[in-house]
Motif scaffolding. Structure first.
Motif, PDB file in Angstrom:
ATOM      1  N   ASP A  64      11.802  -0.404   1.079  1.00 12.41           N
ATOM      2  CA  ASP A  64      11.229   0.316  -0.061  1.00 12.41           C
ATOM      3  C   ASP A  64       9.922  -0.299  -0.557  1.00 12.41           C
ATOM      4  O   ASP A  64       9.297   0.229  -1.483  1.00 12.41           O
ATOM      5  N   ILE A  65       9.520  -1.427   0.032  1.00 16.32           N
ATOM      6  CA  ILE A  65       8.289  -2.107  -0.389  1.00 16.32           C
ATOM      7  C   ILE A  65       7.157  -1.696   0.546  1.00 16.32           C
ATOM      8  O   ILE A  65       7.260  -1.846   1.765  1.00 16.32           O
ATOM      9  N   LEU A  66       6.082  -1.176  -0.005  1.00 12.44           N
ATOM     10  CA  LEU A  66       4.953  -0.696   0.790  1.00 12.44           C
ATOM     11  C   LEU A  66       3.716  -1.550   0.533  1.00 12.44           C
ATOM     12  O   LEU A  66       3.623  -2.232  -0.493  1.00 12.44           O
ATOM     13  N   PRO A  67       2.745  -1.542   1.464  1.00 11.31           N
ATOM     14  CA  PRO A  67       1.492  -2.274   1.242  1.00 11.31           C
ATOM     15  C   PRO A  67       0.816  -1.838  -0.045  1.00 11.31           C
ATOM     16  O   PRO A  67       0.740  -0.634  -0.336  1.00 11.31           O
ATOM     17  N   MET A 111       1.144 -11.571 -12.295  1.00 10.84           N
ATOM     18  CA  MET A 111       0.834 -10.524 -11.318  1.00 10.84           C
ATOM     19  C   MET A 111       0.673 -11.144  -9.942  1.00 10.84           C
ATOM     20  O   MET A 111       0.004 -12.166  -9.786  1.00 10.84           O
ATOM     21  N   MET A 112       1.300 -10.519  -8.936  1.00  7.36           N
ATOM     22  CA  MET A 112       1.185 -10.993  -7.559  1.00  7.36           C
ATOM     23  C   MET A 112       1.233  -9.817  -6.581  1.00  7.36           C
ATOM     24  O   MET A 112       2.273  -9.197  -6.398  1.00  7.36           O
ATOM     25  N   PRO A 113       0.102  -9.484  -5.940  1.00  9.12           N
ATOM     26  CA  PRO A 113       0.135  -8.469  -4.881  1.00  9.12           C
ATOM     27  C   PRO A 113       1.003  -8.960  -3.723  1.00  9.12           C
ATOM     28  O   PRO A 113       0.962 -10.136  -3.360  1.00  9.12           O
ATOM     29  N   ILE A 114       1.787  -8.065  -3.142  1.00 14.64           N
ATOM     30  CA  ILE A 114       2.692  -8.437  -2.058  1.00 14.64           C
ATOM     31  C   ILE A 114       1.965  -8.316  -0.730  1.00 14.64           C
ATOM     32  O   ILE A 114       1.559  -7.224  -0.317  1.00 14.64           O
ATOM     33  N   HIS A 161      -7.002  -5.980  -2.724  1.00 17.81           N
ATOM     34  CA  HIS A 161      -5.914  -6.949  -2.538  1.00 17.81           C
ATOM     35  C   HIS A 161      -5.151  -6.600  -1.263  1.00 17.81           C
ATOM     36  O   HIS A 161      -5.728  -6.632  -0.187  1.00 17.81           O
ATOM     37  N   SER A 162      -3.865  -6.241  -1.331  1.00 22.44           N
ATOM     38  CA  SER A 162      -3.122  -5.941  -0.099  1.00 22.44           C
ATOM     39  C   SER A 162      -3.027  -4.442   0.176  1.00 22.44           C
ATOM     40  O   SER A 162      -2.326  -4.024   1.100  1.00 22.44           O
TER      41      SER A 162
END
Length: 250
Positions: free
Chosen positions: A118-121, A47-50, A163-164
């Motif tokens: 397409d990638i959101l916080p 698992m890795m928050p962006i 997290h982010s």
């Protein structure tokens, strides 16, 4: 722990008693050497928050791996959209590519299958065998800080940082008050809470898509601890104790 950078007192050797007779602490380096290493969840699902995204010969993402191992050439899952994501290139803290990275590493990843826009916080890259939970409600243990300016009750709205992710949340119910010292739960739900109190409450995500990617604190601490802010002040810190509802994939 008294320390003087100019005279180096207290850094390598303890401060002499004639300088600080009240001090019984070791030197800074001795204290750091005695600290226990963090327990890394190396064998847990990845698992890795962006934390960041940008374009550089493709879609690039950055983040800190909170559990498990990531390998180049393997397919992972982007949550909450459940997009299959291939790892085209993996970088550590240098410009050189690495074949794999593990829990605790800060990495940059070039991915395929998901566009940068397409990638959101708050999105999380994770193992398809164990996707991160995406919930619209949860229970949490919360400590209310002195900056809380009003009485808190059911219906109170604020902003949660986990997290982010940054999401608007609403206190749907106050469940228990925790006694100071013992942490014992009250049998009766409190009607309200004020600064300095510790409570267990149910929160609902009301902003954005109405859901957030989180885990219980005891399972994945970095994905289960959060802060609450209101009117520019941090009013509470908390940890998620129970996940109430899983939201359907987008």
């Amino acid at each position: 722990m008294p320390i003087s950078a100019q005279t180096t007192l207290g850094i390598k050797d303890p401060v002499p008693k004639d300088v600080a007779p009240w001090n019984n602490n070791p030197s800074l380096l001795d204290y750091l050497d005695s600290m226990q290493t963090l327990e890394r969840k190396v064998n847990a699902p990845f698992m890795m928050p962006i934390a960041a995204k940008y374009r550089d010969m493709g879609t690039m993402i950055e983040g800190k791996i909170e559990s498990g191992v990531i390998k180049k050439g393997v397919t992972y899952l982007m949550m909450p959209n459940r997009e299959k994501t291939d790892i085209a290139a993996l970088y550590g803290e240098t410009e050189d590519e690495v074949a794999a990275a593990t829990c605790g590493d800060q990495v940059r990843i070039r991915i395929k299958g998901v566009e940068e826009e397409d990638i959101l916080p708050g999105f999380v890259l994770c193992s398809p065998k164990r996707p991160v939970h995406c919930v619209s409600a949860f229970e949490a243990q919360i400590v209310l800080l002195p900056d809380l300016k009003s009485i808190l009750s059911a219906g109170f709205n604020c902003v949660m940082h986990v997290h982010s992710a940054t999401e608007e949340v609403t206190f749907s119910a106050l469940l228990h008050k925790l006694e100071k010292g013992t942490g014992r739960k009250s049998k009766k739900a409190p009607g309200f809470a004020t600064k300095g109190m510790s409570i267990i409450a149910r929160l609902e995500v009301t902003g954005g898509a109405g859901s957030v990617c989180v885990e219980r604190f005891e399972d994945y601490p970095q994905l289960g601890r959060f802060t609450l802010r209101d009117q520019g002040q941090t009013i509470g810190i908390g940890k998620i104790t129970k996940l109430i509802t899983d939201s359907p994939a987008a």
